[in-house]
Design a protein around this motif. Structure first.
Motif, PDB file in Angstrom:
ATOM      1  N   UNK A 171       0.786  -1.232   0.000  1.00  0.00           N
ATOM      2  CA  UNK A 171       0.000   0.000   0.000  1.00  0.00           C
ATOM      3  C   UNK A 171       0.816   1.279   0.000  1.00  0.00           C
ATOM      4  N   UNK A 172       2.139   1.198   0.019  1.00  0.00           N
ATOM      5  CA  UNK A 172       2.940   2.430   0.006  1.00  0.00           C
ATOM      6  C   UNK A 172       2.617   3.319  -1.192  1.00  0.00           C
ATOM      7  N   UNK A 173       2.407   2.767  -2.406  1.00  0.00           N
ATOM      8  CA  UNK A 173       2.131   3.653  -3.541  1.00  0.00           C
ATOM      9  C   UNK A 173       0.896   4.534  -3.359  1.00  0.00           C
ATOM     10  N   UNK A 174      -0.094   4.081  -2.609  1.00  0.00           N
ATOM     11  CA  UNK A 174      -1.268   4.930  -2.395  1.00  0.00           C
ATOM     12  C   UNK A 174      -0.869   6.222  -1.677  1.00  0.00           C
ATOM     13  N   UNK A 185      -6.968   8.883   0.300  1.00  0.00           N
ATOM     14  CA  UNK A 185      -5.850   7.941   0.252  1.00  0.00           C
ATOM     15  C   UNK A 185      -6.151   6.739   1.141  1.00  0.00           C
ATOM     16  N   UNK A 186      -6.609   7.010   2.366  1.00  0.00           N
ATOM     17  CA  UNK A 186      -6.933   5.924   3.291  1.00  0.00           C
ATOM     18  C   UNK A 186      -8.046   5.049   2.738  1.00  0.00           C
ATOM     19  N   UNK A 187      -9.063   5.661   2.175  1.00  0.00           N
ATOM     20  CA  UNK A 187     -10.188   4.892   1.655  1.00  0.00           C
ATOM     21  C   UNK A 187      -9.765   3.988   0.509  1.00  0.00           C
ATOM     22  N   UNK A 188      -8.908   4.491  -0.371  1.00  0.00           N
ATOM     23  CA  UNK A 188      -8.438   3.654  -1.481  1.00  0.00           C
ATOM     24  C   UNK A 188      -7.650   2.457  -0.952  1.00  0.00           C
ATOM     25  N   UNK A 189      -6.766   2.689   0.015  1.00  0.00           N
ATOM     26  CA  UNK A 189      -5.993   1.581   0.581  1.00  0.00           C
ATOM     27  C   UNK A 189      -6.903   0.553   1.247  1.00  0.00           C
ATOM     28  N   UNK A 190      -7.912   1.026   1.968  1.00  0.00           N
ATOM     29  CA  UNK A 190      -8.850   0.129   2.636  1.00  0.00           C
ATOM     30  C   UNK A 190      -9.624  -0.701   1.608  1.00  0.00           C
ATOM     31  N   UNK A 203      -7.557  -4.227   6.873  1.00  0.00           N
ATOM     32  CA  UNK A 203      -7.899  -3.142   5.952  1.00  0.00           C
ATOM     33  C   UNK A 203      -7.515  -1.782   6.539  1.00  0.00           C
ATOM     34  N   UNK A 204      -7.832  -1.562   7.808  1.00  0.00           N
ATOM     35  CA  UNK A 204      -7.502  -0.274   8.425  1.00  0.00           C
ATOM     36  C   UNK A 204      -5.992  -0.112   8.596  1.00  0.00           C
ATOM     37  N   UNK A 205      -5.282  -1.208   8.817  1.00  0.00           N
ATOM     38  CA  UNK A 205      -3.825  -1.118   8.905  1.00  0.00           C
ATOM     39  C   UNK A 205      -3.235  -0.670   7.573  1.00  0.00           C
ATOM     40  N   UNK A 206      -3.802  -1.166   6.472  1.00  0.00           N
ATOM     41  CA  UNK A 206      -3.350  -0.716   5.150  1.00  0.00           C
ATOM     42  C   UNK A 206      -3.621   0.776   4.987  1.00  0.00           C
TER      43      UNK A 206
END
Length: 371
Positions: A171-174, A185-190, A203-206
């Motif tokens: 998830x770093x690229x997000x 950004x957080x929502x996309x990673x989740x 999911x929240x950790x991502x």
């Protein structure tokens, strides 16, 4: 899902952003490569194999020094998916989680096929890189989550009980979407984590990890970036395991000399929130990139994930030039990583000139097809 309008980038801003993008992707890969030879080993096993200080240099894994795992592979396909999402936006199709899912399915094909299919031009250039077809022990959750064309979502996630760190580690690229608001950004990673790791904590950790990288890529300190992540996560249901883990990481910084034992306490059972917290701690207390990464990978447990997560933070914080040159020289896939990083930086700073209404570059669209 949308993003804020892009600002006009000056030359200095472009150079700084490019260095942080390169640093992030190379940092993920070099941390992954440092941890790969000792992944899953107990601390005493690491010391028996590599000496009293544990592993302090790249060692052989998968038949070579500097080999990366599925964590780096998937991180690169995250970047590919983000670029493709931007290119497809011109067509009126704008749903980045779908583009990321297609990118992850392209990765899944590399784990089944002998090599690239040159006839599939719609796959773009990354999926034709032969070195990415090496199978590096991807866990069952990844293969099951991407084993068919159905996309997991937060409402109907794949592997709803899976709490491992692999989704966070890609998830770093997000976080490099510096023109986006943090909550997006957080929502996309989740949402993208739900495609393979459906447990709410994973999911929240991502999301937390992407937020930390996002703050760093925008020039914040790591402490400030984590504090911002804590504030945003506090509004989300089910956040306490993740926010508590991050708070423990911040508190551990003040508890004396860093040790692998303290990292192991933060990492716990190797779940996503524990590994993200351990990575934050290692990045905060590391005297330099080399020290932070060595601390991350010698704790025992998922060393490759700990190294990748820590490396992404340190690379985003310090940029490309802070990474150990001797390690980069032996890193598997380094030319591909640099090429992809520079493409991402170009897309994010000059995308309209590459595929906007005023004109399009056929070469760019061949690399990142709209199909």
């Amino acid at each position: 899902m949308g993003a804020t309008a892009g600002a006009v980038w000056g030359r200095a801003e472009q150079q700084d952003f490019r260095s942080r993008v390169r640093g992030t992707l190379l940092g993920v890969a070099v941390g992954d490569a440092l941890g790969a030879p000792v992944d899953g080993m107990a601390p005493e096993e690491i010391r028996a194999a590599h000496g009293a200080e544990g592993i302090v240099d790249l060692a052989v894994a998968y038949g070579r020094r500097g080999a990366v795992t599925h964590l780096t592979q998937l991180t690169l396909f995250s970047v590919d998916g983000l670029i493709r999402a931007q290119v497809r936006r011109d067509t009126g199709a704008w749903h980045p989680p779908t583009d990321l899912h297609r990118a992850y399915l392209r990765w899944a094909a590399t784990q089944r096929d002998w090599g690239p299919d040159e006839r599939r031009k719609e796959d773009g250039w990354l999926a034709r890189e032969e070195w990415l077809y090496a199978r590096r022990e991807p866990p069952r959750a990844l293969l099951l989550g991407l084993g068919d064309a159905t996309m997991g979502t937060p409402e109907t996630p794949k592997n709803p009980g899976e709490r491992g760190p692999e989704a966070a580690a890609r998830s770093a690229p997000f976080g490099l979407l510096v023109g986006w608001e943090p909550q997006l950004v957080a929502q996309l990673a989740v949402e993208c984590a739900a495609q393979t790791h459906g447990h709410p904590t994973a999911r929240l950790a991502a999301g937390a990890y992407a937020l930390a990288v996002h703050g760093l890529a925008r020039g914040e300190s790591l402490d400030a970036a984590v504090q911002r992540a804590l504030a945003l996560l506090a509004a989300r249901p089910g956040h306490p395991p993740v926010t508590d883990a991050l708070q423990r990481a911040l508190g551990a910084v003040r508890q004396g000399m860093p040790t692998p034992g303290r990292v192991a306490e933060l990492a716990g059972a190797g779940t996503a929130e524990g590994l993200v917290a351990a990575a934050v701690y290692c990045a905060l207390v590391g005297e330099d990139v080399r020290h932070g990464l060595r601390l991350a990978v010698n704790h025992g447990g998922p060393a490759a994930a700990a190294g990748a997560l820590t490396g992404g933070l340190l690379g985003a914080l310090h940029g490309e030039t802070a990474l150990p040159p001797a390690w980069l020289a032996e890193l598997e896939g380094r030319p591909t990583i640099l090429e992809l990083a520079d493409d991402f930086a170009m897309e994010m700073t000059q995308g309209p000139a590459l595929h906007g209404p005023a004109g399009a570059s056929p070469a760019w669209l061949a690399r990142y097809p709209r199909a």
